[in-house]
Scaffold this active site. Structure first.
Site, PDB file in Angstrom:
ATOM      1  N   SER A 136       0.825  -1.210   0.000  1.00  0.00           N
ATOM      2  CA  SER A 136       0.000   0.000   0.000  1.00  0.00           C
ATOM      3  C   SER A 136       0.857   1.257   0.000  1.00  0.00           C
ATOM      4  CB  SER A 136      -0.931   0.005   1.217  1.00  0.00           C
ATOM      5  OG  SER A 136      -1.851  -1.061   1.155  1.00  0.00           O
TER       6      SER A 136
ATOM      7  N   GLY B 259      -5.363  -3.743  -7.625  1.00  0.00           N
ATOM      8  CA  GLY B 259      -6.352  -2.688  -7.484  1.00  0.00           C
ATOM      9  C   GLY B 259      -5.724  -1.312  -7.427  1.00  0.00           C
TER      10      GLY B 259
ATOM     11  N   ARG C 257     -13.728  -6.275 -11.305  1.00  0.00           N
ATOM     12  CA  ARG C 257     -13.621  -5.509 -10.071  1.00  0.00           C
ATOM     13  C   ARG C 257     -14.249  -4.127 -10.241  1.00  0.00           C
ATOM     14  NH1 ARG C 257      -7.990  -6.071  -6.916  1.00  0.00           N
ATOM     15  NH2 ARG C 257      -9.340  -5.146  -5.337  1.00  0.00           N
TER      16      ARG C 257
ATOM     17  N   GLN D 126     -10.155   2.965  -2.549  1.00  0.00           N
ATOM     18  CA  GLN D 126      -9.138   3.294  -3.555  1.00  0.00           C
ATOM     19  C   GLN D 126      -9.647   4.291  -4.586  1.00  0.00           C
ATOM     20  OE1 GLN D 126      -7.895  -0.514  -5.102  1.00  0.00           O
ATOM     21  NE2 GLN D 126      -6.500  -0.901  -3.401  1.00  0.00           N
TER      22      GLN D 126
ATOM     23  N   SER E  96     -12.524   0.893   4.842  1.00  0.00           N
ATOM     24  CA  SER E  96     -11.063   1.077   4.846  1.00  0.00           C
ATOM     25  C   SER E  96     -10.634   2.533   4.918  1.00  0.00           C
ATOM     26  CB  SER E  96     -10.449   0.420   3.601  1.00  0.00           C
ATOM     27  OG  SER E  96     -10.772  -0.942   3.539  1.00  0.00           O
TER      28      SER E  96
ATOM     29  N   GLU F 218      -8.958  -5.983   5.097  1.00  0.00           N
ATOM     30  CA  GLU F 218      -7.934  -6.855   4.535  1.00  0.00           C
ATOM     31  C   GLU F 218      -7.386  -7.845   5.558  1.00  0.00           C
ATOM     32  OE1 GLU F 218      -3.868  -4.309   4.407  1.00  0.00           O
ATOM     33  OE2 GLU F 218      -5.589  -3.421   3.388  1.00  0.00           O
TER      34      GLU F 218
ATOM     35  N   ARG G  50     -14.341 -12.558  -1.234  1.00  0.00           N
ATOM     36  CA  ARG G  50     -13.615 -13.218  -0.145  1.00  0.00           C
ATOM     37  C   ARG G  50     -14.537 -13.864   0.873  1.00  0.00           C
ATOM     38  NH1 ARG G  50      -8.554  -8.933   0.685  1.00  0.00           N
ATOM     39  NH2 ARG G  50      -7.304  -9.804  -1.029  1.00  0.00           N
TER      40      ARG G  50
ATOM     41  N   ARG H 221      -4.681 -13.366  -0.303  1.00  0.00           N
ATOM     42  CA  ARG H 221      -5.071 -13.490   1.104  1.00  0.00           C
ATOM     43  C   ARG H 221      -5.876 -14.771   1.342  1.00  0.00           C
ATOM     44  NH1 ARG H 221      -2.387  -9.480   2.926  1.00  0.00           N
ATOM     45  NH2 ARG H 221      -2.621  -7.361   2.104  1.00  0.00           N
TER      46      ARG H 221
ATOM     47  N   LYS I  62       1.685 -11.837  -5.480  1.00  0.00           N
ATOM     48  CA  LYS I  62       1.057 -10.530  -5.693  1.00  0.00           C
ATOM     49  C   LYS I  62       1.592  -9.507  -4.709  1.00  0.00           C
ATOM     50  CE  LYS I  62      -3.540  -8.447  -6.133  1.00  0.00           C
ATOM     51  NZ  LYS I  62      -3.385  -7.267  -5.283  1.00  0.00           N
TER      52      LYS I  62
END
Length: 457
Positions: A46, A119, A147, A194, A221, A337, A368, A409, A434
């Protein structure tokens, strides 16, 4: 059960099963003794991808020390190089590989950006392309084309950036004119913070900056937006949030900077949680005393599960197992996350758990929540999906195949479960590249840490 409108595990499982051979199944190692691990992690994805964007837009060269070298960061490097920045790898003597030396250049489009699964690339780079002269086409791996992108594309259109009005997702083309007027805009960033960070990172280069208002019902987030604001301020940009849900970036120069990237605290999650699953303790060195990283919340969240957390005088953080893993009821809207790791912990708890505020993680590399529910269910677990999270009722687990759906993840979560459940085989563990290409090396070292430290060198 909540039914997602997005493609996810059920749609992708057939593809994974077609690849279930000796080369794609990774037997997750099972711990035979309590851990005593020391895991040194590379830089935060990040942070490094934010700093790469700001370095490419800056008025002077920058140096990023101890950066992450992963697929996501390489996608960002190649994207910014394609738009005119010079990014060199220098001084490979460090523990984590070479530094990035970034020299800003004239922004020129007429290129194609391959986002991969990142992303941050698909949402941070389009505003940069709007400042370039010429068209820039954005595309991604097939697994990432669905996405959410509409919030960012809407923001750019409000800023008078030329993007086909019928386009709602990847692939798309930004027709840059060399400048963006800026101004006041309002978008729904419920699907991803984002969208906001992507606009803010480039906004100082807009003619009048930007005032951005979030128009949705929820904002996931938020700490990641705080990270963006902090990165801007550290480069001399006037960036603020005058009230909740509103951000302002003033026009002006972006300073070059020599910055050391913090270790990725979200990548620390499965390693620290391993101490609870297998028993023993795990230490992460260079844990920052102050940070905007969401992973820092592990120091307060893991004690809710029964862990003991201590900070060393050398700047390390150590997690030690307690007598048992406790069930929890927790809102993770600020730290989605971390959810895959924590949901796996709940599968071994002494009582039921409920995780709330994480509906947005359905829109990551995969859905997820559906992936974790189906994966744990296939191993004998009991997980119920809700629109905003999951409930977990611990049951004895058994071995089996753990699909990953191109999600790093989800892959590391399977490894965590395998610590205590023999016979867990993970599909495509390489997807961890990744954000952490060294994952399997570090994980095997951690499992054997009763006698050997798991330290990346």
């Amino acid at each position: 059960m909540f039914e997602s409108k997005y493609s996810g595990p059920d749609d992708q499982l057939a593809g994974d099963r077609s690849r279930l051979d000796g080369e794609t199944l990774w037997p997750a190692p099972t711990a035979s003794a309590a851990l005593s691990g020391h895991v040194s992690l590379p830089g935060s994805k990040s942070l490094v991808n934010r700093e790469l964007v700001l370095s490419a837009l800056a008025s002077a060269p920058s140096r990023l020390r101890a950066p992450l070298h992963s697929r996501d960061s390489q996608n960002m490097v190649e994207a910014l190089r394609g738009l005119g920045a010079q990014i060199d790898e220098v001084d490979a003597r460090g523990e984590y590989g070479p530094d990035f030396a970034v020299t800003p250049g004239e922004l020129i489009g007429s290129t194609t950006v391959e986002c991969g699964l990142a992303g941050t690339v698909m949402r941070f780079v389009p505003p940069v392309a709007a400042l370039a002269l010429g068209p820039t086409t954005f595309d991604a791996d097939a697994a990432a084309r669905g996405r959410p992108m509409e919030g960012l594309l809407d923001a750019l259109r409000q800023l008078q950036v030329d993007i086909d009005p019928a386009t709602r997702s990847l692939p798309f083309t930004v027709h840059g004119t060399g400048s963006v007027a800026g101004g006041e805009i309002s978008i729904d960033a419920s699907a991803s913070s984002q969208f906001i960070s992507g606009v803010l990172l480039s906004a100082a280069r807009f003619d009048t900056g930007v005032t951005l208002r979030h128009a949705g019902e929820r904002l996931p987030s938020l700490p990641h937006i705080d990270m963006t604001i902090a990165a801007l301020r550290d480069r001399g940009v006037q960036a603020s949030s005058p009230e909740l849900g509103i951000w302002r970036v003033e026009p002006g120069g972006i300073a070059g900077r020599d910055v050391t990237i913090e270790p990725d605290l979200s990548n620390a999650a499965p390693f620290l949680a391993a101490a609870l699953v297998a028993g023993g303790s795990v230490t992460i060195p260079h844990w920052p005393a102050q940070t905007t990283q969401v992973g820092a919340d592990l120091a307060t969240i893991l004690p809710e599960f029964g862990a003991r957390v201590s900070h060393g005088t050398d700047g390390s953080l150590t997690v030690t197992s307690g007598d048992s893993i406790c069930g929890v009821d927790i809102d993770l809207s600020h730290a989605g996350e971390l959810a895959p790791t924590l949901i796996a912990l709940a599968a071994f708890a002494d009582g039921p758990s409920r995780f709330r505020g994480i509906g947005h993680i359905r829109h990551h590399e995969t859905d997820r929540l559906a992936a974790l529910a189906s994966g744990l269910g296939a191993l004998g677990g009991d997980v119920t999906e809700h629109d905003d999270g999951v409930s977990v009722r611990p049951k004895p687990l058994h071995g089996g195949i753990w699909p990953t759906y191109n999600d790093h993840r989800t892959a590391t979560t399977g490894a965590l479960i395998g610590l205590a459940v023999p016979g867990v085989e993970i599909v495509d563990i390489a997807t961890t590249a990744k954000t952490l290409p060294q994952f399997t090396e570090l994980w095997h070292g951690l499992v054997s840490s009763g006698t050997t430290d798991a330290t990346l060198t």
